[in-house]
Design an enzyme around this catalytic site. Structure first.
Site, mmCIF file in Angstrom:
data_model
loop_
_atom_site.group_PDB
_atom_site.id
_atom_site.type_symbol
_atom_site.label_atom_id
_atom_site.label_comp_id
_atom_site.label_asym_id
_atom_site.label_seq_id
_atom_site.Cartn_x
_atom_site.Cartn_y
_atom_site.Cartn_z
ATOM 1 N N ASP A 1 40.839 -27.887 33.710
ATOM 2 C CA ASP A 1 41.464 -26.527 33.387
ATOM 3 C C ASP A 1 41.633 -26.629 31.664
ATOM 4 O O ASP A 1 42.162 -27.429 31.274
ATOM 5 C CB ASP A 1 42.974 -26.412 34.101
ATOM 6 N N GLU B 1 36.414 -25.371 31.653
ATOM 7 C CA GLU B 1 36.906 -24.157 31.562
ATOM 8 C C GLU B 1 37.011 -23.846 30.216
ATOM 9 O O GLU B 1 37.740 -24.269 29.456
ATOM 10 C CB GLU B 1 38.328 -23.567 32.015
HETATM 11 C C1 GLC Z 1 43.611 -21.759 33.186
HETATM 12 C C2 GLC Z 1 43.672 -21.493 34.699
HETATM 13 C C3 GLC Z 1 44.833 -20.173 34.746
HETATM 14 C C4 GLC Z 1 46.217 -20.978 34.404
HETATM 15 C C5 GLC Z 1 45.980 -21.677 32.964
HETATM 16 C C6 GLC Z 1 47.246 -22.493 32.864
HETATM 17 O O1 GLC Z 1 43.333 -20.923 32.164
HETATM 18 O O2 GLC Z 1 42.520 -20.842 35.081
HETATM 19 O O3 GLC Z 1 44.731 -19.729 35.936
HETATM 20 O O4 GLC Z 1 46.994 -19.990 34.407
HETATM 21 O O5 GLC Z 1 44.820 -22.447 32.971
HETATM 22 O O6 GLC Z 1 47.027 -23.697 33.489
#
Ligand code: GLC
Ligand code: CA
Length: 567
Positions: free
Chosen positions: A229, A289
């Site tokens: 993440d 991500e």
């Molecule tokens: C990432 C996740 C998102 C979340 C953020 C904070 O972007 O995909 O849903 O709110 O991280 O953890």
């Protein structure tokens, strides 16, 4: 000392371990590709997939009950977004215990069963690793905020006030200052996301050790990898320079700024290299991500020696928001140029569903097939988002009081939040779309009557059946699995076409991205394929022709043609 009769057990254990690692790291083809390069991934938002105990919230047993469906669809790995204990301020992205399951989703025993059943179905499990921050209810943070001398004080980022205000001008992505004052110890702590999501201090080796151990803990429970993440956010400038301000304000009314000093710092790469070593010991895959702005940035996430993320997501692909062959061509070529293995995503739990983003309101189902025809035939690994395969649409809240996602509450009406893309999976046309017998935590859109698994399975022309055929083809066709990507007719403004070419075989993919009929022709002699026609593998063309002439293919609006070409 090992006693005599325990020796065979120990040997068996060592053998199984070696075998497991070997089984996961061995190449699956002559190209030396690993399992994840041939796999189709599928993202599951566990709150919204299937509710086994009828409390209106999906759970792990619900997911387990749908493994047959997923296998039949052609899914090889599921990424489950956070299902760990959490106060659910950010619906699980605020983790209060990394080594357990939230009771709302089940138990560790349920996880064990899901993993075992996944193994039987040959479906690997990928968990979400929230590295940047914990919940403010995590034991580490509770200790950290208890005193300036607490054992975990330096696990988070604490700073003194500056001129009676926050230490600098950094803003939270979720609105307003990224610093929250804690009266007890009279310092501010830093949070790139909500105040309930304090950032970990990755400059502290104890944090790295504890977090890496979390991954080992789950590997020992059969997890095949992690989706990391928010990797861009791991480090901040220790000198806390102010970020440069831009003109205007954002949806929260805060000044626009360049996150120069708190995003994408180079120190991230060291962490990823070391985390990758831990993953490699297990044959595991790391998916990132990675919100990159340009291809050099994306390339850097693979690592200079391919020693960081195996699968950094190309979010720039998902940001091509209009059906523009030129834009897609450019982005595909850019990713191809990195030398890494591309990872294609159309949407996820943070983005509007692709059905709405690309749909024109008239041909949405055709366009949903068109987009599948694109990202499931490219060279690389696709990550599907649950419900994409049935043409699920966003169901956005209409009133502020209905919003569940806090960013929608803070930013309404400019930022309506992410509830719309997180609604329950549509299984059938009964109440609550067959997701639950109780009122679901988010409402299903009216489209569940027509767009649901049960109805679409019965309809040979459905989006779902198109996905199924496409995924079968993708799993069986060597050119689609391993072939190179060769763009064709690169000046065509309406039709995106390419070859996937592997060892004397090739598949041609032709996608009409326009609302009008298009006629296209191909000369594939320079690419080594002089045959005059293509044999159809999968198409939406009327009458399902067995073959087409390459000197003239007529494509109705948004048509897909996929065929085999010969020498
Ligand atoms: C990432 C996740 C998102 C979340 C953020 C904070 O972007 O995909 O849903 O709110 O991280 O953890
Ligand atoms: Ca439930």
């Amino acid at each position: 000392m090992i006693r005599r009769h325990t020796l065979p057990i120990v040997l068996f254990f060592i053998f199984s371990l070696v075998h497991a690692v070997w089984a996961q790291t061995r190449a699956v083809d002559a190209e030396g590709h690993q399992w994840w390069q041939h796999a189709v991934f599928y993202e599951i938002y566990p709150r919204s997939f299937a509710d086994s105990n009828n409390d209106g919230i999906g759970d792990l047993n619900g997911i387990a009950s749908k493994l047959d469906y997923l296998k039949d669809l052609g899914v090889d790995a599921i990424w489950i977004t956070p299902c760990f204990p959490s106060p659910q301020v950010d619906f699980g992205y605020d983790v209060s215990d990394y080594e357990n399951i939230d009771p709302m989703y089940g138990t560790l025993a349920d996880f064990g069963r899901l993993e075992a059943q996944g193994r039987e179905h040959k479906i690997s499990i990928i968990l979400d690793f929230v590295m940047n921050h914990t919940s403010d209810q995590h034991a580490w943070f509770i200790d950290s905020r208890s005193s300036r001398t607490a054992a975990h004080r330096n696990w988070y980022i604490w700073r003194d006030a500056k001129n009676d205000g926050p230490p600098n001008n950094w803003e939270s992505l979720f609105g307003h200052s990224a610093w929250t004052f804690d009266p007890k110890t009279k310092q501010y702590y830093y949070h790139y996301f909500y105040a309930q999501q304090p950032d970990l201090n990755w400059r502290n080796p104890a944090v790295e050790k504890a977090m890496f151990d979390v991954t080992r803990w789950w590997y020992a429970r059969g997890v095949a990898g992690f989706r990391l993440d928010a990797v861009d956010t791991l480090f901040e400038d220790p000198d806390l320079h102010d970020n440069p301000i831009l003109p205007g304000t954002n949806a929260y009314g805060d000044p626009n700024m360049v996150n120069k000093y708190n995003l994408k710092l180079p120190e991230i790469h060291g962490v990823l290299q070391r985390l990758r070593k831990v993953a490699d010991e297990q044959g595991a895959v790391l998916i990132g991500e990675t919100y990159t702005n340009d291809i050099a940035e994306l390339k850097s996430y693979y690592g200079e020696h391919n020693n960081e993320l195996q699968m950094p997501m190309d979010m720039m692909f998902a940001e091509v928001n209009k059906l523009s062959p030129a834009d897609f061509r450019r982005q595909i070529a850019a990713v191809e140029s990195t030398g890494g293995w591309p990872v294609y995503v159309l949407s996820n739990h943070d983005r509007r569903r692709s059905y709405d983003r690309y749909g024109d309101g008239l041909h949405n189902d055709e366009i949903a097939k068109l987009m599948a025809g694109l990202y499931l035939t490219l060279r690389g690994t696709p990550i599907m988002y649950y419900g994409e395969e049935i043409g699920m649409e966003n169901n956005d809240p209409k009133r502020k009081e209905d919003v569940k996602d806090p960013i929608g509450k803070v930013g309404w009406p400019k930022e309506i939040g992410r509830d719309g893309e997180r609604t329950p999976m549509q299984w059938n046309d009964s109440a609550n779309a067959g997701f639950s017998e109780a009122t679901p935590w988010l409402p299903v859109p009216p489209s569940y009557k027509s767009h649901n698994v049960a109805s679409e399975l019965k309809n040979p022309d459905s989006i779902l059946n198109f996905y199924k055929h496409l995924l079968t083809l993708r799993h069986e066709n060597p050119a689609l699995l391993d072939g190179d990507y060769v763009p064709l007719n690169e000046n065509d403004p309406n039709v995106l076409s390419y070859l996937r070419r592997y060892q004397g075989e090739a598949v041609i993919v032709v996608l009409n991205m326009s609302a009008s009929e298009q006629k296209v022709r191909f000369n594939l002699t320079p690419q080594g394929f002089a045959g005059a026609s293509a044999t159809t593998l999968l198409t939406t063309l009327n009458g399902q022709p067995k073959d087409v002439s390459l000197s003239q293919i007529s494509l109705p609006p948004f048509a897909v043609y996929i065929g085999k070409v010969s020498k």
